[in-house]
Design a protein around this motif. Structure first.
Motif, mmCIF file in Angstrom:
data_model
loop_
_atom_site.group_PDB
_atom_site.id
_atom_site.type_symbol
_atom_site.label_atom_id
_atom_site.label_comp_id
_atom_site.label_asym_id
_atom_site.label_seq_id
_atom_site.Cartn_x
_atom_site.Cartn_y
_atom_site.Cartn_z
ATOM 1 N N ASP A 197 65.885 84.113 -29.650
ATOM 2 C CA ASP A 197 66.347 84.681 -30.916
ATOM 3 C C ASP A 197 65.571 85.964 -31.157
ATOM 4 O O ASP A 197 64.333 85.963 -31.141
ATOM 5 N N ILE A 198 66.291 87.052 -31.351
ATOM 6 C CA ILE A 198 65.647 88.361 -31.447
ATOM 7 C C ILE A 198 66.254 89.152 -32.597
ATOM 8 O O ILE A 198 67.441 89.004 -32.896
ATOM 9 N N HIS A 199 65.431 89.973 -33.232
ATOM 10 C CA HIS A 199 65.913 90.880 -34.285
ATOM 11 C C HIS A 199 65.911 92.290 -33.733
ATOM 12 O O HIS A 199 64.851 92.852 -33.404
ATOM 13 N N LEU A 200 67.093 92.891 -33.601
ATOM 14 C CA LEU A 200 67.216 94.276 -33.159
ATOM 15 C C LEU A 200 67.283 95.189 -34.380
ATOM 16 O O LEU A 200 68.144 95.003 -35.245
ATOM 17 N N PRO A 201 66.426 96.184 -34.467
ATOM 18 C CA PRO A 201 66.457 97.082 -35.627
ATOM 19 C C PRO A 201 67.588 98.096 -35.572
ATOM 20 O O PRO A 201 67.874 98.755 -36.577
ATOM 21 N N TYR A 202 68.228 98.249 -34.420
ATOM 22 C CA TYR A 202 69.326 99.203 -34.292
ATOM 23 C C TYR A 202 70.309 98.709 -33.237
ATOM 24 O O TYR A 202 69.988 97.877 -32.389
ATOM 25 N N GLU A 203 71.518 99.251 -33.298
ATOM 26 C CA GLU A 203 72.567 98.892 -32.355
ATOM 27 C C GLU A 203 72.274 99.486 -30.976
ATOM 28 O O GLU A 203 71.782 100.602 -30.855
ATOM 29 N N ASP A 215 79.142 91.869 -23.093
ATOM 30 C CA ASP A 215 77.802 91.588 -22.572
ATOM 31 C C ASP A 215 76.875 92.784 -22.714
ATOM 32 O O ASP A 215 75.653 92.623 -22.733
ATOM 33 N N LEU A 216 77.446 93.985 -22.794
ATOM 34 C CA LEU A 216 76.631 95.194 -22.866
ATOM 35 C C LEU A 216 76.532 95.766 -24.274
ATOM 36 O O LEU A 216 75.969 96.837 -24.467
ATOM 37 N N TYR A 217 77.039 95.020 -25.254
ATOM 38 C CA TYR A 217 76.975 95.492 -26.637
ATOM 39 C C TYR A 217 76.071 94.578 -27.453
ATOM 40 O O TYR A 217 76.250 93.353 -27.478
ATOM 41 N N GLY A 221 70.468 93.560 -35.907
ATOM 42 C CA GLY A 221 70.317 92.324 -36.679
ATOM 43 C C GLY A 221 69.831 91.169 -35.833
ATOM 44 O O GLY A 221 69.269 91.347 -34.749
ATOM 45 N N GLU A 222 70.056 89.964 -36.347
ATOM 46 C CA GLU A 222 69.594 88.747 -35.685
ATOM 47 C C GLU A 222 70.572 88.351 -34.572
ATOM 48 O O GLU A 222 71.777 88.230 -34.813
ATOM 49 N N LEU A 223 70.046 88.139 -33.360
ATOM 50 C CA LEU A 223 70.883 87.788 -32.224
ATOM 51 C C LEU A 223 70.296 86.589 -31.491
ATOM 52 O O LEU A 223 69.074 86.436 -31.410
ATOM 53 N N MET A 231 68.651 89.719 -19.941
ATOM 54 C CA MET A 231 68.375 90.578 -18.795
ATOM 55 C C MET A 231 69.010 91.949 -18.969
ATOM 56 O O MET A 231 68.381 92.978 -18.731
ATOM 57 N N PHE A 232 70.275 91.983 -19.430
ATOM 58 C CA PHE A 232 70.938 93.262 -19.649
ATOM 59 C C PHE A 232 70.212 94.082 -20.708
ATOM 60 O O PHE A 232 69.997 95.287 -20.553
ATOM 61 N N LEU A 233 69.853 93.432 -21.815
ATOM 62 C CA LEU A 233 69.178 94.136 -22.900
ATOM 63 C C LEU A 233 67.849 94.716 -22.427
ATOM 64 O O LEU A 233 67.485 95.845 -22.785
#
Length: 361
Positions: A197-203, A215-217, A221-223, A231-233
């Motif tokens: 579980d991760i919080h991304l501050p930006y898209e 898969d590449l988007y 927010g919370e993911l 791995m992709f991220l």
């Protein structure tokens, strides 16, 4: 000697599991233990004799300062090179060093610092010139050239050892040990944990125009991500290595949270299977024991992510004998060596002390 763990006993599997629980999430320890301070040796005070007998004066002895004892039987500091290989097979024969971090583990005051090195730094790779006259390359190529698919490095330790020598040769880095994990192993480990579980501050959108590949988007927010998506991220670098390093740190923190929850005990069998036959390392039983011991003494506030100032680096191009006209990150190596000495000593420069090119030490 470089070691790829193959079919280890359950006891050794357990040691590897614990090691990776500490190393893979960037050695993030989440215990609530108090900080341990190492005692300083103090000279014994002299006592004036009370006897009335006249004593023959003796020369005053200068107290000998005792070395500060280390914790867990470790050295004052241990430097471990962490490598994420981009090999898409469950192998270390080939593959570039996609992620490179140097970890300083302090055994005097329990503390850990992590410093990333950017893979596009153009460096001298020592000891391989007899192979097609190659003397230079990108930093991540040193790892590739040292592993068995190329075998340009004749010493022990294969790719991780040649990468360590390259860091030492160019930047005065100190490397005592190495641990490398490939992409397939990373995916299996994250999946065995049930994802993160991760919080991304930006898209972050890694899709080409017109693509609908979800898969590449990654929206802000919370993911919740499985191993494949994680791995992709971790690998996307749309805005360059600096942004990718920030995202990788978020992933490491998310892994740490997951690894050190009580519920993870139920996942130990799956984790052991995920780690079997998947690690390239030269840590022996003694070093593993020292690291595991220290992990119980660490406070989460004593984990520090540091990095070279972004303004030191410039995009450039060079003509490489293997890659042709290729993009690199250019930097004044002498300035990086000053930072490296601070890292070796465990004293990282604060932002207001950051050096610019041409600064004196």
């Amino acid at each position: 000697m470089s070691l790829i763990a193959r079919n280890p006993s359950h006891r050794f599997k357990g040691i590897i599991l614990l090691l990776c629980m500490m190393l893979l999430p960037a050695l993030m320890a989440c215990g609530a233990l108090n900080r341990i301070s190492s005692p300083m040796a103090t000279p014994t005070a002299s006592i004036t004799p009370t006897s009335t007998v006249t004593l023959t004066p003796k020369p005053t002895l200068t107290p000998i300062t005792t070395e500060i004892p280390t914790l867990c039987g470790g050295p004052p500091a241990m430097f471990i090179l962490l490598v994420g290989s981009d090999s898409r097979k469950d192998s270390y024969a080939a593959g570039l060093a996609d992620s490179i971090r140097l970890v300083r583990v302090d055994f005097i005051e329990p503390r850990i610092q992590l410093l990333p090195f950017y893979r596009d730094l153009y460096v001298e790779i020592p000891g391989i010139e007899r192979h097609n006259g190659i003397t230079h390359g990108k930093l991540n190529q040193a790892y590739l050239y040292g592993n068995s698919a190329y075998g340009y490095y004749d010493g022990p330790g294969e790719g991780p050892a040649l990468l360590a020598l390259t860091l030492e040769h160019n930047f005065d880095a100190r490397v005592d040990h190495h641990v490398a994990v490939n992409l397939e192993s990373f995916v299996r480990i994250v999946d065995a944990l049930g994802g993160i579980d991760i919080h991304l501050p930006y898209e972050i959108d890694g899709r080409v125009p017109g693509s609908k590949d979800t898969d590449l988007y990654f929206p802000a927010g919370e993911l919740h991500l499985n191993g494949y998506r994680t791995m992709f991220l971790a690998r996307l670098r749309l805005q360059g290595d600096f942004q990718r390093g920030e995202v990788q740190n978020l992933i490491l923190e998310a892994l740490a949270e997951k690894l050190f929850t009580l519920s993870i005990i139920r996942e130990i069998p799956q984790l052991i299977d995920a780690l079997d036959d998947s690690i390239q390392m030269d840590l022996g039983a003694v070093q593993i024991g020292q690291l595991l011991c220290l992990s119980t003494l660490l406070d989460s506030q004593k984990i520090e992510f540091v990095s070279f100032p972004e303004n030191l680096f410039k995009s450039d191009r060079v003509r490489d004998p293997v890659l042709g006209n290729t993009s690199i990150l250019a930097v004044d190596f002498d300035v990086l060596k000053i930072y490296m000495q601070k890292f070796n000593d465990g004293i990282w420069l604060q932002p207001e002390e950051n050096l610019s090119e041409g600064s004196e030490p």
